[in-house]
Write a protein that holds these residues in place. Sequence first.
Motif, PDB file in Angstrom:
ATOM      1  N   LEU A  75      32.187  50.705  32.741  1.00  0.00           N
ATOM      2  CA  LEU A  75      33.203  50.417  31.734  1.00  0.00           C
ATOM      3  C   LEU A  75      34.503  50.130  32.469  1.00  0.00           C
ATOM      4  O   LEU A  75      34.800  50.772  33.477  1.00  0.00           O
ATOM      5  N   ASN A  76      35.290  49.185  31.925  1.00  0.00           N
ATOM      6  CA  ASN A  76      36.600  48.986  32.526  1.00  0.00           C
ATOM      7  C   ASN A  76      37.581  49.991  31.914  1.00  0.00           C
ATOM      8  O   ASN A  76      37.209  50.781  31.045  1.00  0.00           O
ATOM      9  N   ALA A  77      38.818  49.966  32.366  1.00  0.00           N
ATOM     10  CA  ALA A  77      39.819  50.938  31.911  1.00  0.00           C
ATOM     11  C   ALA A  77      40.054  50.865  30.407  1.00  0.00           C
ATOM     12  O   ALA A  77      40.424  51.860  29.781  1.00  0.00           O
TER      13      ALA A  77
ATOM     14  N   LYS B 115      34.222  42.797  42.976  1.00  0.00           N
ATOM     15  CA  LYS B 115      33.428  42.637  41.761  1.00  0.00           C
ATOM     16  C   LYS B 115      34.010  43.517  40.659  1.00  0.00           C
ATOM     17  O   LYS B 115      34.654  44.528  40.927  1.00  0.00           O
ATOM     18  N   HIS B 116      33.756  43.134  39.416  1.00  0.00           N
ATOM     19  CA  HIS B 116      34.216  43.938  38.284  1.00  0.00           C
ATOM     20  C   HIS B 116      33.638  45.348  38.374  1.00  0.00           C
ATOM     21  O   HIS B 116      34.313  46.323  38.010  1.00  0.00           O
ATOM     22  N   THR B 117      32.403  45.460  38.853  1.00  0.00           N
ATOM     23  CA  THR B 117      31.776  46.778  38.985  1.00  0.00           C
ATOM     24  C   THR B 117      32.631  47.694  39.845  1.00  0.00           C
ATOM     25  O   THR B 117      32.880  48.852  39.488  1.00  0.00           O
ATOM     26  N   LEU B 118      33.085  47.200  40.980  1.00  0.00           N
ATOM     27  CA  LEU B 118      33.916  47.997  41.885  1.00  0.00           C
ATOM     28  C   LEU B 118      35.218  48.413  41.201  1.00  0.00           C
ATOM     29  O   LEU B 118      35.592  49.587  41.212  1.00  0.00           O
TER      30      LEU B 118
ATOM     31  N   GLU C 293      36.358  52.246  40.253  1.00  0.00           N
ATOM     32  CA  GLU C 293      37.637  52.768  40.752  1.00  0.00           C
ATOM     33  C   GLU C 293      38.498  53.274  39.588  1.00  0.00           C
ATOM     34  O   GLU C 293      39.176  54.287  39.707  1.00  0.00           O
ATOM     35  N   ALA C 294      38.451  52.570  38.451  1.00  0.00           N
ATOM     36  CA  ALA C 294      39.287  52.933  37.296  1.00  0.00           C
ATOM     37  C   ALA C 294      38.755  54.140  36.523  1.00  0.00           C
ATOM     38  O   ALA C 294      39.538  54.953  36.032  1.00  0.00           O
TER      39      ALA C 294
ATOM     40  N   THR D  10      32.726  59.119  46.306  1.00  0.00           N
ATOM     41  CA  THR D  10      33.660  58.457  47.211  1.00  0.00           C
ATOM     42  C   THR D  10      33.287  56.987  47.373  1.00  0.00           C
ATOM     43  O   THR D  10      32.155  56.598  47.128  1.00  0.00           O
ATOM     44  N   ILE D  11      34.265  56.199  47.779  1.00  0.00           N
ATOM     45  CA  ILE D  11      34.042  54.795  48.133  1.00  0.00           C
ATOM     46  C   ILE D  11      34.431  54.655  49.599  1.00  0.00           C
ATOM     47  O   ILE D  11      35.533  55.036  49.990  1.00  0.00           O
TER      48      ILE D  11
END
Length: 178
Positions: A4-6, A42-45, A49-50, A112-113
């Motif tokens: 999901l995005n923010a 990518k949008h996934t990343l 992160e969000a 973590t990333i």
Amino acid sequence: MSTLNAEGRGNLAPFSFFNGGAAIRRCRAVFSAGRDRHGNGKHTLANIEATGEYVINVSTHAMAERINKASFEYAADIDEFDVAEFTRVPSVPRKTARVGESPIALECKLHTIVPHGSGAGQANYIIGEIVLIHAHESVCVDGIPDERWYGLVARAGADRWVTIEQDAFFPLPRPTTP
């Protein structure tokens, strides 16, 4: 992978593979989301992160055409669940929906990333804690998921896909002595 995005908009993106690892009481899953030749993620990343969460949805041969449809680089405001006509199923502790057609779904919380490289082509190893596993009873034997029953598929690279059928598996017991 579903995220999901923010703003709460869904995103689906196929990834060629993921890997699992275990720590005492905490299983982890890792996959890599790279940056394109222009350095854009990518949008996934961005979504992970969000929000700090994602769902790994295992893919089957019956899902392949729709998965491929979701692989197009849509604008961030397009929800690939709608484009690929997959069924949204609520996750339990996560807000991110899982794919109803997937026989196995792993709800993950970001651990973590780890960036590898920089700029265009940078890899980002996304490590998440698996907080819940959903397994359809049709792919379980004695209550445990059995990969022989999934009809798994994976993108092998470029436009090539591979199917892993039941007869591709063979037993090879571990040695009991040196």
